[in-house]
Design a protein around this motif. Sequence first.
Motif, short mmCIF file in Angstrom:
data_model
loop_
_atom_site.label_atom_id
_atom_site.label_comp_id
_atom_site.label_asym_id
_atom_site.label_seq_id
_atom_site.Cartn_x
_atom_site.Cartn_y
_atom_site.Cartn_z
N ARG A 82 5.67 32.19 -10.40
CA ARG A 82 4.48 32.75 -10.78
C ARG A 82 3.37 32.13 -9.77
O ARG A 82 2.54 32.66 -9.52
CB ARG A 82 4.32 32.51 -12.50
CG ARG A 82 3.04 33.33 -12.73
CD ARG A 82 2.87 33.23 -14.36
NE ARG A 82 1.71 34.13 -14.67
CZ ARG A 82 1.71 35.34 -14.77
NH1 ARG A 82 2.93 36.16 -14.67
NH2 ARG A 82 0.61 36.07 -15.29
N LEU A 83 3.58 30.82 -9.53
CA LEU A 83 2.66 30.10 -8.66
C LEU A 83 2.66 30.64 -7.04
O LEU A 83 1.54 31.00 -6.70
CB LEU A 83 2.74 28.65 -8.61
CG LEU A 83 1.69 27.90 -7.88
CD1 LEU A 83 0.26 28.26 -8.37
CD2 LEU A 83 2.10 26.29 -8.26
N LEU A 84 3.93 30.96 -6.79
CA LEU A 84 4.16 31.51 -5.54
C LEU A 84 3.39 32.92 -5.43
O LEU A 84 2.65 33.41 -4.54
CB LEU A 84 5.52 31.73 -5.03
CG LEU A 84 6.22 30.33 -4.50
CD1 LEU A 84 7.66 30.94 -4.35
CD2 LEU A 84 5.62 30.03 -3.30
N ALA A 85 3.52 33.81 -6.56
CA ALA A 85 3.00 35.18 -6.63
C ALA A 85 1.39 35.06 -6.87
O ALA A 85 0.79 35.99 -5.90
CB ALA A 85 3.63 35.88 -7.88
N LYS A 86 0.79 34.22 -7.10
CA LYS A 86 -0.68 33.94 -7.26
C LYS A 86 -1.13 33.43 -5.93
O LYS A 86 -1.99 33.99 -5.49
CB LYS A 86 -0.92 32.69 -8.42
CG LYS A 86 -0.89 33.31 -9.83
CD LYS A 86 -1.33 32.18 -10.79
CE LYS A 86 -1.37 32.67 -12.17
NZ LYS A 86 -1.73 31.41 -12.93
N TRP A 87 -0.30 32.85 -5.36
CA TRP A 87 -0.53 32.23 -3.88
C TRP A 87 -0.69 33.40 -2.79
O TRP A 87 -1.57 33.27 -1.81
CB TRP A 87 0.40 31.17 -3.46
CG TRP A 87 0.08 30.77 -2.13
CD1 TRP A 87 -1.03 29.81 -1.65
CD2 TRP A 87 0.92 30.43 -0.93
NE1 TRP A 87 -0.83 29.56 -0.49
CE2 TRP A 87 0.39 29.97 -0.19
CE3 TRP A 87 2.31 31.09 -0.82
CZ2 TRP A 87 0.79 29.56 1.34
CZ3 TRP A 87 2.95 30.79 0.47
CH2 TRP A 87 2.22 30.17 1.64
#
Length: 300
Positions: free
Chosen positions: A179-184
């Motif tokens: 999820r953090l990668l996707a937000k990034w």
Amino acid sequence: MIVDSAHTPPRPTTDAVDSFHRPTPFSEGRVHDVDGIGLWCHDTGGTGEVVVLLGGFTAGHFVFDLVREYMSGYRLITWEPRGLGRSDTPNPAENEYSVNVWAEDLHRLLSLVGVEKAHIWADGFGGFIAMRLAAEYPQIVQSVITSTEVWAGLQDRTKNWNVYSSIVENLGTTGRGARLLAKWMDVETVPWFVSWEASNISEVLHLETVRATVGYGLLDADIRSELPRVKAPTLLLLGGAKGQDALTQVGVSELREGVENLEIVVVEGAHDSYGVVTHPREFANAARAFIEANGAVTQP
């Protein structure tokens, strides 16, 4: 050529990613044994012209799920390269991962599934593989639609890799890490993007091969020497924010100088890295027009 999408209806703003954006789950494909390497492939079959869809190394083949409804009539084939998705993940310490290896894998896979000629549509790092395939095996490539990926060294992506690898090493490639990668990735115009991309990441990436796949694309990949060898008609399909010159994007000048038969289409308003996601219909329409202009491909 500029495609103005200002008056096109927006993509549905639903979070129902499972039903609308997942027509090719891994369970619907097959892992083929290609000279001892298991390579996952999804093939719609049929007698239509063959279009091979090469996704990047984060969203993987799932990025092309968004254009499938606009690509009816074609035999669509997609895959995951070694190191990604359901394909084998041989130990990078003992096995080579490179553009040359992936292109060779793809050539052998296409032979195995009976493809003698195909159009190739690549997104993101898939562009590295597409151009190598077209250069090394011109007899199989009818036309190429590609991204701006030419050489990792055209811009300093060390910071990008440091962020990417830090997230993966500390949080993994599923759950919070995904999820953090996707937000990034920062695609704010698509309300369901983070949920969708996090799901992609959790299925496509593997902790043990991230450096050999994503890290390779960001830091090491280089196909500049292949460009003059590409003789197939080639389309550079770009997204570009309104008010910005998409033709100044990194990699455009190298493709213009290196590829003999190059056309460029810019879809205005589309995300520069995720244009297939933000403007799937416009990208598919441009792809179809290019494919139709460059000869029918019939299989024996």
